[in-house]
Motif scaffolding. Structure first.
Motif, PDB file in Angstrom:
ATOM      1  N   ARG A 115      32.060  11.956  -1.539  1.00  0.00           N
ATOM      2  CA  ARG A 115      31.950  13.078  -0.599  1.00  0.00           C
ATOM      3  C   ARG A 115      32.370  12.663   0.807  1.00  0.00           C
ATOM      4  N   ARG A 170      19.471  17.455  11.768  1.00  0.00           N
ATOM      5  CA  ARG A 170      19.428  17.828  10.360  1.00  0.00           C
ATOM      6  C   ARG A 170      19.635  16.597   9.495  1.00  0.00           C
ATOM      7  N   ILE A 218      30.194  19.647  14.177  1.00  0.00           N
ATOM      8  CA  ILE A 218      30.038  18.670  13.112  1.00  0.00           C
ATOM      9  C   ILE A 218      31.238  17.735  13.058  1.00  0.00           C
ATOM     10  N   PHE A 245      23.862  28.367   9.595  1.00  0.00           N
ATOM     11  CA  PHE A 245      25.118  27.839   9.073  1.00  0.00           C
ATOM     12  C   PHE A 245      26.241  28.100  10.075  1.00  0.00           C
ATOM     13  N   GLY A 283      26.418  18.157   3.673  1.00  0.00           N
ATOM     14  CA  GLY A 283      25.942  19.489   3.305  1.00  0.00           C
ATOM     15  C   GLY A 283      26.300  19.893   1.894  1.00  0.00           C
ATOM     16  N   VAL A 336      30.192  13.441   6.548  1.00  0.00           N
ATOM     17  CA  VAL A 336      29.451  14.480   7.261  1.00  0.00           C
ATOM     18  C   VAL A 336      30.124  15.812   6.959  1.00  0.00           C
ATOM     19  N   SER A 337      29.344  16.823   6.595  1.00  0.00           N
ATOM     20  CA  SER A 337      29.922  18.142   6.339  1.00  0.00           C
ATOM     21  C   SER A 337      28.884  19.207   6.650  1.00  0.00           C
ATOM     22  N   PRO A 338      29.328  20.457   6.863  1.00  0.00           N
ATOM     23  CA  PRO A 338      28.372  21.491   7.278  1.00  0.00           C
ATOM     24  C   PRO A 338      27.390  21.834   6.172  1.00  0.00           C
TER      25      PRO A 338
END
Ligand SMILES: Cc1ncc(COP(=O)(O)O)c(C=O)c1O
Lengths: 164, 403
Positions: free
Chosen positions: A159, B372, B27, B133, B46, A162-164
């Motif tokens: 992966r 987060r 991000i 989001f 995420g 970092v991802s939303p």
């Protein structure tokens, strides 16, 4: 009756290589002392036998060979296959022994330094045990998966970091 | 005048101001920082750490072997829409007609964009609870609407109350864009809380875009109720969901929306001209997911639940206050004790201890003071990340260590 807490602890221990009682307690929402007590009981009852590390020995550079040997046995009165099995599983060369249904009786896994080593063990030690009728040796050529772990690098995390 | 970095567009402004004024995602910077480093443990992801269950992958491989490489109907494969309608009925007691009330999209992302584009008139106001989001505000702006923030705080459990809506109502208010369980806070609403919100929605005649993509990921017995299943809400709610989170299928890009026939048909019109259809490979896999994927999904949920308990008590142990999330796979601890901003803390944690988290401000200004942490990470990595965080906190504030 199946005790839910015991089952959950066992599953976590089997999966998570280095989970401490503290972390197990956190994951199950229990007290650490209670988890310690249950683990102790499980060890005393010989439900937890041993912790094992799965190693890709070939990658580590150690060349060994492994063979699965189908053994046909004539069962004995009162004890069935157990006595012959115990004569087999006491050899340190033998990694595991299972009683099987089907065309043969015992499945024996033997490890040795090389093929000759294993073949000699079968011919001299295994085949000569009383009540062993026949043996068929299959050498393992490549290991793809063991105890749920892939030996092919597919366990990697691909992966984005970092991802939303 | 706007300059492109390569200087080609010097003379004229080429990019529309509406697009240009939307800032890039917060991000992105952390992604760039973290990608350059080695040995990073990431709690910044995420998406599930599980790979799509094998039976689902295998269904796709099989469909490729069978030659399924073509377009599908605009609204999605009929058998997939059937399965989606059955799923709504079984899980949420909601009956949708698979022929005209269900649309298969390229992820829930597309569905949310479609709903906004289909509903928003220029200047219409869209109420958006934050932190949320990252796509809601930009998509509202792209659709010509005006986002109106409803800020939430840890005190309210990061949930909105009817009053929060009422104080922001204007004659232009048209839509409430709700998402629960929430990314990034993990907060979700009980049936009673939803009923209260539904009361205001009805009173002010609002439409609801309900993003329920984490509906399957709830813990410790918390039950998810779809907003559309509340009394009188079905006609005014478009429910959004998808396969990304529940079935670990982010890369397949399959989501769906369900709602009133007129709205779904308007969304389908945009989808038809801009996308045509979601990829058939993903749709074939999605059919298998709904038919035979539930046991694997339940196993993943059970695993997330244990990790959630681990990370929540680990964070609390080191003195960070943190709400016990009802769902999704995020925790949103407060780092206010450190005296740093979210950005500063996240950057320091990354540079000094090589743990990636996302600053709360990436999800809205009211996320300040929080970060987060995603627990879509292995238990071993969570434990190691917690150790490293504790070490950093110890350096920042020796008192914390003695807690
Ligand atoms: C709240 C929320 N909605 C929608 C999405 C996008 O989902 P999809 O992959 O279905 O487009 C995400 C993904 O992170 C999310 O967190």
């Amino acid at each position: 009756m199946i005790d839910q807490a015991r089952m959950e602890i066992l599953e976590l221990l089997e999966k998570g290589k280095s989970l401490s009682p503290k972390h197990i307690a956190m994951m199950l929402g229990k007290e650490e002392a209670e988890v310690r007590k249950i683990i102790k009981e499980l060890k005393e009852e010989k439900i937890i036998l041993k912790h094992k590390t799965i190693i890709d020995w070939e990658k580590a550079g150690r060349e060994t060979v492994e063979a699965v040997i189908d053994v046909r046995v004539s069962p004995q009165r009162d004890v069935g296959f157990d006595v012959v099995a115990s004569k087999i599983y006491r050899f340190p060369e033998v990694k595991s022994v299972y009683l099987m249904s089907g065309t043969y009786d015992l499945s024996v896994v033997v490890e040795g330094k090389n093929m000759k080593d294993v073949a000699l063990f079968v011919a001299e030690k295994l085949a000569t045990i009383e009540n062993v009728l026949s043996t068929t040796t299959h050498f393992r050529l490549k290991k793809y998966k063991e105890d749920g772990i892939f030996f092919t690098g597919e366990n990697e995390d691909n992966r984005m970091v970092v991802s939303p | 005048m706007t300059l492109n970095s390569n200087g080609i567009f010097k003379e004229k402004r080429r990019v529309s101001s509406r697009v240009e004024e939307v800032p890039p995602s917060g991000i992105r910077r952390f992604f760039d920082l973290a990608s350059e480093m080695k040995g990073v443990i990431s709690l910044g992801v995420g998406e599930p750490d599980f790979v799509t269950p094998w039976n689902i992958r295998e269904a796709c491989v099989h469909s490729l072997e069978q030659g399924y490489t073509m377009y599908t109907p605009n609204s999605g494969l009929p058998e997939l829409r059937e399965e989606i309608a059955k799923y709504f009925s079984k899980r949420f007691n909601l009956d949708y007609d698979p022929n005209c009330e269900v649309l298969v999209t390229v992820g829930a992302s597309e569905a949310i964009d479609l709903a906004l584009r289909a509903l928003v008139e220029p200047g219409d106001e869209v109420l958006i609870p934050e932190p949320c989001f990252v796509s809601y505000k930009p998509c509202t702006i792209f659709a010509g609407g005006t986002p109106v923030t409803l800020s939430t705080t840890a005190q309210s459990g990061f949930k909105i109350k009817p009053e929060d809506i009422i104080t922001k109502i204007t004659p232009k208010t048209k839509i409430l864009l709700l998402s629960y369980p929430c990314n990034p806070t993990g907060a979700s609403y009980s049936y009673q809380e939803l009923l209260e919100l539904a009361g205001v929605v009805e009173k002010y005649d609002l439409l609801v875009i309900s993003d329920e993509i984490y509906s399957e990921l709830t813990y410790d017995g918390f039950k998810h109720y779809s907003f559309a299943s509340l009394p009188n809400m079905k006609e005014r709610t478009i429910v959004h969901n998808g396969f990304s989170k529940a079935f670990a299928m982010t890369g397949w890009r399959i989501g769906f929306a369900a709602g009133n026939e007129n709205i779904i048909s308007a969304m389908t019109k945009i989808h038809q001209y801009s996308i045509m259809c979601a990829p058939i490979m993903g749709q074939k896999a999605a059919v298998e997911a709904l038919r035979n994927g539930l046991p694997a999904m339940n196993e993943m949920v059970a695993e997330y639940e244990k990790r959630k308990r681990l990370i929540v008590s680990g964070l609390r142990d080191m003195g960070l206050s943190c709400i016990d999330p009802q769902g999704a796979f995020y925790v949103f601890p407060s780092i206010k004790e450190t005296g740093l901003t979210s950005e500063e803390f996240a950057e320091m944690l990354l540079r000094e201890e090589k743990v990636a988290v996302v600053p709360g401000t990436a999800f809205g200004e009211c996320g300040e003071g929080h970060v987060r942490c995603s627990y879509a990470a292995s238990t071993g990595n969570i434990i190691e990340a917690l150790n490293r965080m504790r070490r950093l906190l110890g350096r920042l504030n020796p008192k914390v260590m003695s807690l």
